[in-house]
Design a protein around this motif. Sequence first.
Motif, mmCIF file in Angstrom:
data_model
loop_
_atom_site.group_PDB
_atom_site.id
_atom_site.type_symbol
_atom_site.label_atom_id
_atom_site.label_comp_id
_atom_site.label_asym_id
_atom_site.label_seq_id
_atom_site.Cartn_x
_atom_site.Cartn_y
_atom_site.Cartn_z
ATOM 1 N N ALA A 10 8.826 29.431 -4.559
ATOM 2 C CA ALA A 10 8.224 29.752 -3.260
ATOM 3 C C ALA A 10 6.859 29.093 -3.091
ATOM 4 O O ALA A 10 6.157 29.343 -2.119
ATOM 5 N N TRP A 11 6.477 28.267 -4.029
ATOM 6 C CA TRP A 11 5.241 27.523 -3.942
ATOM 7 C C TRP A 11 5.575 26.107 -3.510
ATOM 8 O O TRP A 11 6.729 25.762 -3.304
ATOM 9 N N ASP A 32 10.581 33.847 -8.315
ATOM 10 C CA ASP A 32 9.145 33.694 -8.093
ATOM 11 C C ASP A 32 8.504 35.072 -7.985
ATOM 12 O O ASP A 32 9.075 35.972 -7.385
ATOM 13 N N LEU A 34 5.627 35.457 -6.479
ATOM 14 C CA LEU A 34 4.839 35.341 -5.243
ATOM 15 C C LEU A 34 3.334 35.470 -5.473
ATOM 16 O O LEU A 34 2.593 35.802 -4.552
ATOM 17 N N SER A 35 2.873 35.191 -6.688
ATOM 18 C CA SER A 35 1.427 35.243 -6.929
ATOM 19 C C SER A 35 0.727 34.029 -6.314
ATOM 20 O O SER A 35 -0.414 34.127 -5.894
ATOM 21 N N GLY A 37 3.012 31.441 -4.513
ATOM 22 C CA GLY A 37 3.905 31.127 -3.403
ATOM 23 C C GLY A 37 3.977 32.287 -2.432
ATOM 24 O O GLY A 37 3.391 33.345 -2.638
ATOM 25 N N SER A 38 4.726 32.084 -1.361
ATOM 26 C CA SER A 38 4.889 33.156 -0.381
ATOM 27 C C SER A 38 6.228 33.025 0.320
ATOM 28 O O SER A 38 6.833 31.955 0.348
ATOM 29 N N MET A 39 6.686 34.118 0.892
ATOM 30 C CA MET A 39 7.929 34.112 1.654
ATOM 31 C C MET A 39 7.794 33.217 2.888
ATOM 32 O O MET A 39 8.778 32.665 3.355
ATOM 33 N N GLU A 40 6.595 33.064 3.373
ATOM 34 C CA GLU A 40 6.349 32.178 4.515
ATOM 35 C C GLU A 40 6.774 30.742 4.186
ATOM 36 O O GLU A 40 7.292 30.031 5.043
ATOM 37 N N ASN A 41 6.574 30.324 2.943
ATOM 38 C CA ASN A 41 6.924 28.960 2.534
ATOM 39 C C ASN A 41 8.422 28.697 2.535
ATOM 40 O O ASN A 41 8.840 27.542 2.643
ATOM 41 N N LYS A 43 10.732 30.624 4.465
ATOM 42 C CA LYS A 43 11.372 31.347 5.565
ATOM 43 C C LYS A 43 12.432 30.527 6.295
ATOM 44 O O LYS A 43 13.388 31.088 6.814
ATOM 45 N N LYS A 55 12.722 38.013 -6.599
ATOM 46 C CA LYS A 55 11.303 38.243 -6.855
ATOM 47 C C LYS A 55 11.148 38.823 -8.253
ATOM 48 O O LYS A 55 11.788 39.823 -8.586
#
Length: 71
Positions: A10-11, A32, A34-35, A37-41, A43, A55
């Motif tokens: 997710a990064w 991941d 998510l530390s 990365g993010s779910m936005e990346n 989506k 996760k």
Amino acid sequence: MSKYFITGGAWFIGREVSIQLLDLNHSVAVFDNLSFGSMENIKDFVDHERYSFYKGDICNFQELSHAISEE
């Protein structure tokens, strides 16, 4: 078609690798915590039929083995 398991997917780099693999008709499973990365990346393709997201922390053997056993 092959299956790929990507940690840190997710990064930025993991996201780009996932996109390329999906474009080549491969299946992708991402693990991941998510530390960074993010779910936005991810989506835009998280609902793709050949994409799975888990996760968890790679240092946590139970979380990792669960994700792998799902695949």
